[in-house]
Design an enzyme around this catalytic site. Structure first.
Site, PDB file in Angstrom:
ATOM      1  N   ASP A   1      30.698  38.301  45.946  1.00 46.21           N
ATOM      2  CA  ASP A   1      29.664  37.358  46.077  1.00 46.21           C
ATOM      3  C   ASP A   1      27.990  37.668  46.441  1.00 46.21           C
ATOM      4  OD1 ASP A   1      27.742  34.837  45.851  1.00 46.21           O
ATOM      5  OD2 ASP A   1      28.645  34.757  48.182  1.00 46.21           O
TER       6      ASP A   1
ATOM      7  N   HIS B   1      28.516  44.568  39.779  1.00 49.46           N
ATOM      8  CA  HIS B   1      28.694  44.350  40.968  1.00 49.46           C
ATOM      9  C   HIS B   1      29.812  44.304  41.821  1.00 49.46           C
ATOM     10  CE1 HIS B   1      28.106  39.236  39.989  1.00 49.46           C
ATOM     11  NE2 HIS B   1      29.647  39.468  41.103  1.00 49.46           N
TER      12      HIS B   1
END
Length: 210
Positions: A39, A35
């Site tokens: 975003d 991750h």
């Protein structure tokens, strides 16, 4: 996080010991687990699937749209990823990923065959017409949105000649007017029957931030 990305890249660069699709499924999962961005991790991760396939020359063109399967099975997609992290269910994730590839490969093949059938139908309908309209038809199957200027350049005809060809296909309902855009008010036409082959429930819904 940087260290994790370095490890991800190192593993990706190693000589492959696993089948290509298994490697891509694992790389996709690992990227989403890292991750790295605030975003858009999901979008980038799904784009990586396509890029990795093309990098390995498994595809000659970007025709395998695995993201459509993920979108259609959104809840299961996220559950499978989460269950790898929490329960170690890697085999279940791999099975889901391979199913997605299989389903979308079949879908892509079906669409390609329908496109070929439609193109041949158009060509057959124009077989007795003394016109360069068949050449415009071929253009539509390369890009279903066209302008008179593009036809003029591609076929080396006058602007009026290009307009006449486009209007002749419009009368057959093979083209529709999309509208005029830009400073010069350039008029665009599109091929609705061609686009319809891509506009069904298998297309993904707008993606949320991830």
């Amino acid at each position: 996080m940087i260290e994790n990305l370095d490890d991800w890249e190192t593993w990706h660069a190693r000589p492959p010991r696993l089948p290509l699709l298994i490697r891509i499924a694992l790389l996709h999962y690992q990227f989403l687990t890292i991750h790295p961005f605030r975003d858009g991790n999901g979008r980038v991760g799904r784009m990586l699937i396509q890029l990795l396939l093309e990098e390995e020359r498994a595809l000659s063109a970007p025709l395998l749209y695995v993201s459509a399967y993920f979108a259609a099975n959104r809840t299961e997609y996220y559950d499978r990823l989460q269950n790898v992290r929490e329960k170690g269910e890697i085999q279940e994730w791999l099975q889901f990923f391979l199913t997605a590839v299989h389903v979308q490969a079949e879908d892509g093949l079906a669409r390609a065959l329908h496109l070929l059938e439609l193109r041949e139908k158009y060509r057959a309908d124009l077989s007795g017409v003394r016109s360069r309209a068949p050449e415009v038809v071929d253009m539509l199957f390369e890009n279903p949105v066209v302008t008179a200027a593009q036809v003029q350049l591609q076929l080396n005809v006058s602007n009026q000649g290009a307009l006449n060809l486009l209007r002749s296909l419009e009368r057959r309902h093979w083209l529709s007017t999309l509208g005029s855009f830009g400073r010069g008010g350039t008029k665009f036409w599109y091929a609705p029957q061609v686009l319809q082959l891509f506009d069904d429930e298998s297309r993904p819904a707008p993606e949320e931030s991830e």
